[in-house]
Design an enzyme around this catalytic site. Sequence first.
Site, PDB file in Angstrom:
ATOM      1  N   LYS A 268      70.917 -10.940 -86.311  1.00  0.00           N
ATOM      2  CA  LYS A 268      70.294 -11.988 -85.616  1.00  0.00           C
ATOM      3  C   LYS A 268      70.657 -13.424 -86.016  1.00  0.00           C
ATOM      4  O   LYS A 268      71.227 -14.288 -85.501  1.00  0.00           O
ATOM      5  CB  LYS A 268      68.763 -12.089 -85.240  1.00  0.00           C
ATOM      6  CG  LYS A 268      68.047 -13.206 -84.717  1.00  0.00           C
ATOM      7  CD  LYS A 268      66.747 -13.188 -84.260  1.00  0.00           C
ATOM      8  CE  LYS A 268      65.796 -13.688 -85.429  1.00  0.00           C
ATOM      9  NZ  LYS A 268      65.639 -14.953 -85.527  1.00  0.00           N
ATOM     10  N   ASN A 269      70.139 -13.715 -87.192  1.00  0.00           N
ATOM     11  CA  ASN A 269      70.420 -14.962 -87.794  1.00  0.00           C
ATOM     12  C   ASN A 269      71.904 -15.288 -88.203  1.00  0.00           C
ATOM     13  O   ASN A 269      72.358 -16.587 -88.291  1.00  0.00           O
ATOM     14  CB  ASN A 269      69.558 -15.416 -89.185  1.00  0.00           C
ATOM     15  CG  ASN A 269      68.272 -15.451 -88.838  1.00  0.00           C
ATOM     16  OD1 ASN A 269      67.869 -15.278 -87.661  1.00  0.00           O
ATOM     17  ND2 ASN A 269      67.299 -15.404 -89.948  1.00  0.00           N
TER      18      ASN A 269
ATOM     19  N   ARG B  83      63.456 -21.093 -80.440  1.00  0.00           N
ATOM     20  CA  ARG B  83      63.429 -22.111 -81.279  1.00  0.00           C
ATOM     21  C   ARG B  83      64.252 -22.605 -82.149  1.00  0.00           C
ATOM     22  O   ARG B  83      64.476 -23.941 -82.412  1.00  0.00           O
ATOM     23  CB  ARG B  83      62.230 -21.562 -82.153  1.00  0.00           C
ATOM     24  CG  ARG B  83      60.875 -22.103 -81.953  1.00  0.00           C
ATOM     25  CD  ARG B  83      59.721 -21.273 -82.507  1.00  0.00           C
ATOM     26  NE  ARG B  83      59.165 -20.818 -81.352  1.00  0.00           N
ATOM     27  CZ  ARG B  83      59.023 -19.529 -81.457  1.00  0.00           C
ATOM     28  NH1 ARG B  83      59.729 -18.548 -82.206  1.00  0.00           N
ATOM     29  NH2 ARG B  83      58.329 -18.910 -80.420  1.00  0.00           N
TER      30      ARG B  83
ATOM     31  N   CYS C  79      56.291 -23.984 -83.730  1.00  0.00           N
ATOM     32  CA  CYS C  79      56.306 -22.253 -83.635  1.00  0.00           C
ATOM     33  C   CYS C  79      55.288 -21.769 -84.234  1.00  0.00           C
ATOM     34  O   CYS C  79      54.271 -22.539 -85.214  1.00  0.00           O
ATOM     35  CB  CYS C  79      57.641 -21.966 -84.007  1.00  0.00           C
ATOM     36  SG  CYS C  79      57.774 -21.704 -85.620  1.00  0.00           S
TER      37      CYS C  79
ATOM     38  N   ARG D 232      58.181 -27.082 -87.111  1.00  0.00           N
ATOM     39  CA  ARG D 232      59.434 -26.634 -87.485  1.00  0.00           C
ATOM     40  C   ARG D 232      60.429 -27.915 -87.214  1.00  0.00           C
ATOM     41  O   ARG D 232      61.152 -28.042 -86.086  1.00  0.00           O
ATOM     42  CB  ARG D 232      59.776 -25.430 -86.482  1.00  0.00           C
ATOM     43  CG  ARG D 232      60.799 -24.533 -87.014  1.00  0.00           C
ATOM     44  CD  ARG D 232      60.667 -23.437 -87.702  1.00  0.00           C
ATOM     45  NE  ARG D 232      61.635 -22.550 -87.907  1.00  0.00           N
ATOM     46  CZ  ARG D 232      61.881 -21.170 -87.752  1.00  0.00           C
ATOM     47  NH1 ARG D 232      60.717 -20.690 -87.107  1.00  0.00           N
ATOM     48  NH2 ARG D 232      62.661 -20.613 -88.194  1.00  0.00           N
ATOM     49  N   PRO D 233      60.212 -28.938 -88.369  1.00  0.00           N
ATOM     50  CA  PRO D 233      61.006 -30.014 -88.127  1.00  0.00           C
ATOM     51  C   PRO D 233      62.485 -29.917 -88.133  1.00  0.00           C
ATOM     52  O   PRO D 233      62.983 -29.201 -88.575  1.00  0.00           O
ATOM     53  CB  PRO D 233      60.475 -30.969 -89.334  1.00  0.00           C
ATOM     54  CG  PRO D 233      59.974 -29.962 -90.131  1.00  0.00           C
ATOM     55  CD  PRO D 233      59.708 -28.795 -89.672  1.00  0.00           C
ATOM     56  N   ILE D 234      63.357 -30.950 -87.562  1.00  0.00           N
ATOM     57  CA  ILE D 234      64.716 -30.927 -87.591  1.00  0.00           C
ATOM     58  C   ILE D 234      65.161 -32.294 -88.251  1.00  0.00           C
ATOM     59  O   ILE D 234      66.265 -32.563 -88.099  1.00  0.00           O
ATOM     60  CB  ILE D 234      65.428 -30.443 -86.414  1.00  0.00           C
ATOM     61  CG1 ILE D 234      64.948 -31.589 -85.095  1.00  0.00           C
ATOM     62  CG2 ILE D 234      65.186 -29.082 -85.911  1.00  0.00           C
ATOM     63  CD1 ILE D 234      65.798 -31.221 -83.761  1.00  0.00           C
ATOM     64  N   ASP D 235      64.357 -33.025 -89.041  1.00  0.00           N
ATOM     65  CA  ASP D 235      64.575 -34.150 -89.676  1.00  0.00           C
ATOM     66  C   ASP D 235      65.883 -34.212 -90.293  1.00  0.00           C
ATOM     67  O   ASP D 235      67.040 -35.130 -90.056  1.00  0.00           O
ATOM     68  CB  ASP D 235      63.532 -34.923 -90.593  1.00  0.00           C
ATOM     69  CG  ASP D 235      62.918 -33.926 -91.375  1.00  0.00           C
ATOM     70  OD1 ASP D 235      62.872 -32.647 -91.015  1.00  0.00           O
ATOM     71  OD2 ASP D 235      62.632 -34.496 -92.552  1.00  0.00           O
ATOM     72  N   LEU D 236      66.345 -33.089 -91.279  1.00  0.00           N
ATOM     73  CA  LEU D 236      67.478 -32.951 -92.002  1.00  0.00           C
ATOM     74  C   LEU D 236      68.681 -32.877 -91.148  1.00  0.00           C
ATOM     75  O   LEU D 236      69.773 -33.378 -91.288  1.00  0.00           O
ATOM     76  CB  LEU D 236      67.156 -31.814 -92.889  1.00  0.00           C
ATOM     77  CG  LEU D 236      66.048 -31.762 -93.843  1.00  0.00           C
ATOM     78  CD1 LEU D 236      66.009 -30.822 -94.859  1.00  0.00           C
ATOM     79  CD2 LEU D 236      66.267 -32.979 -94.821  1.00  0.00           C
TER      80      LEU D 236
ATOM     81  N   ASP E  56      61.259 -13.961 -94.824  1.00  0.00           N
ATOM     82  CA  ASP E  56      61.292 -13.138 -93.648  1.00  0.00           C
ATOM     83  C   ASP E  56      61.033 -11.687 -93.990  1.00  0.00           C
ATOM     84  O   ASP E  56      60.685 -10.898 -93.153  1.00  0.00           O
ATOM     85  CB  ASP E  56      62.571 -13.046 -92.873  1.00  0.00           C
ATOM     86  CG  ASP E  56      62.987 -14.475 -92.241  1.00  0.00           C
ATOM     87  OD1 ASP E  56      61.780 -15.127 -91.983  1.00  0.00           O
ATOM     88  OD2 ASP E  56      64.035 -14.519 -91.766  1.00  0.00           O
TER      89      ASP E  56
ATOM     90  N   ILE F 117      58.010 -21.240 -98.231  1.00  0.00           N
ATOM     91  CA  ILE F 117      58.871 -21.677 -97.210  1.00  0.00           C
ATOM     92  C   ILE F 117      58.185 -22.146 -95.844  1.00  0.00           C
ATOM     93  O   ILE F 117      58.485 -23.433 -95.456  1.00  0.00           O
ATOM     94  CB  ILE F 117      60.108 -20.590 -96.857  1.00  0.00           C
ATOM     95  CG1 ILE F 117      60.738 -20.243 -98.289  1.00  0.00           C
ATOM     96  CG2 ILE F 117      61.040 -21.034 -95.912  1.00  0.00           C
ATOM     97  CD1 ILE F 117      61.444 -21.096 -98.815  1.00  0.00           C
TER      98      ILE F 117
ATOM     99  N   ARG G  38      62.042 -10.103 -80.285  1.00  0.00           N
ATOM    100  CA  ARG G  38      63.312 -11.570 -80.629  1.00  0.00           C
ATOM    101  C   ARG G  38      64.123 -10.925 -81.635  1.00  0.00           C
ATOM    102  O   ARG G  38      65.287 -11.491 -81.669  1.00  0.00           O
ATOM    103  CB  ARG G  38      62.328 -12.630 -81.024  1.00  0.00           C
ATOM    104  CG  ARG G  38      61.699 -13.411 -79.755  1.00  0.00           C
ATOM    105  CD  ARG G  38      61.040 -14.734 -80.589  1.00  0.00           C
ATOM    106  NE  ARG G  38      62.035 -15.292 -81.283  1.00  0.00           N
ATOM    107  CZ  ARG G  38      61.560 -15.809 -82.703  1.00  0.00           C
ATOM    108  NH1 ARG G  38      60.389 -15.429 -82.963  1.00  0.00           N
ATOM    109  NH2 ARG G  38      62.476 -16.320 -83.569  1.00  0.00           N
TER     110      ARG G  38
END
Length: 418
Positions: free
Chosen positions: A22-23, A92, A116, A121-125, A305, A327, A397
């Site tokens: 998936k990833n 997500r 989530c 689940r930030p996306i600042d980077l 995971d 994490i 998922r």
Amino acid sequence: MSCFSVTGGKKLSGEVTIQGAKNSVLPILAATLLCRGQCILENCPRLRDVEASIRILQSMGCLARWQEDALVVDTAQMSEPVIPDELMREMRSSAIFLGAMLARCGEAELSYPGGCELGPRPIDLHINGLRQLGADIEENGGRLRCCSSHLTGCDIVLSIPSVGATENLMLAACGAEGTTRIFNAAREPEIVELQAFLQLCGGEISGAGSDCVVIRGGKQLHGCTHRIRADRIVTATYLCGCAAAGGEIFLRGTREADLAAVVTVLRDTGCRIQSGTDGLSCQRNGRLRAVSPVRTAPYPGFPTDAQSVLMAALLCAEGTTVFEENIFENRYRHVAELRRMGGDIHVLGRVAVVNGVSRLHGAGVESTDLRGGAALCVAGLAAEGCTQVGGIHHICRGYANLPGDLQALGADIIWQHE
Ligand code: UD1
């Protein structure tokens, strides 16, 4: 409500081919936006998140269709670089489309992915890196509007080796003029696979798997045929299933090198794991042993995971195992459910202490997230009696057919439809 019904206490025996990862496939689907020409993704897993990505591509005018186990994507007709709110909500990781949309169209609009079940689940980077490449990004009322008439390569230093940020910036950098170097990049196998895909499409990119990825941008990429590699977390799940239930299994198509940290711990518990040319075998006889503390960390450390499925396997081990989750904030939600099955687990902040018990019993339990749900199934394999695992939409998922795979491995599990 549908559930997975697991009757435990039966040793596993059999073999199964591990589904595509998936990833790996999610960032590669975003990467198809950079390609002129058809991309054929073989061994593509049919998962809810993949279906959601297909809907996102289709909403932007791209073509995507299944051809047996392959997904064929053609983004030539891409029209509007906008992802509607309802599609963002379905998945997500949809922020992964941002870099590719910007590189392809010079603009992108999508809603801000919220938190989530694993916590914020930030996306600042992602955003800071894209700004460094020259993107103008505005956040307004939950929507992100990004534009850039000209992305320019530069050096970007990530404060933490975020998988998603590394991938997003690799994709944006393909559309930037000049060279981009991403320092403190994530080193996960999925980053290496994204690089392999981009290289097959004619991209000039190197360094994936190390902490510095170098992209020479501005090349027009073409289509290709790429085979998605086996899912290392699904592999870890079935290895833990065997560790929990006992028996002997063979997992076809998967490689020890991608999950060395998990295999090392499982060997310490007493499992016999052997690598063959075409997969991994696992054998477990007798009681598992507790192991020294398991600390989740970016690759090549122990994967977050796989924390929950390993915990499930160790519930009946002899002795005490300490877990440290480094994490995600909210990654022990499966603990309350495992306790309902007789697990002896204490959580304090990021630490969970698991005292091995002599037996588990079946119970009605609810999945709280994707890997947490898989952990309940693993515990169910070892428990006496029947465990009914609800909330299976979380599990679907990431697992194309968890009950089918476990049945092939000899488990007594059925998908009970409502
Ligand atoms: C990916 C995987 C997920 C896995 C995770 C860690 C996909 C689709 N998902 O998620 O299964 O559990 O890697 O191996 O590949 N962070 C920030 N700011 C950012 C980005 C991340 O603070 O801009 C933080 C996150 O909150 C988290 C940590 O960094 O605490 C790691 O996140 P990241 O590596 O980005 O994970 P994902 O790419 O979301």
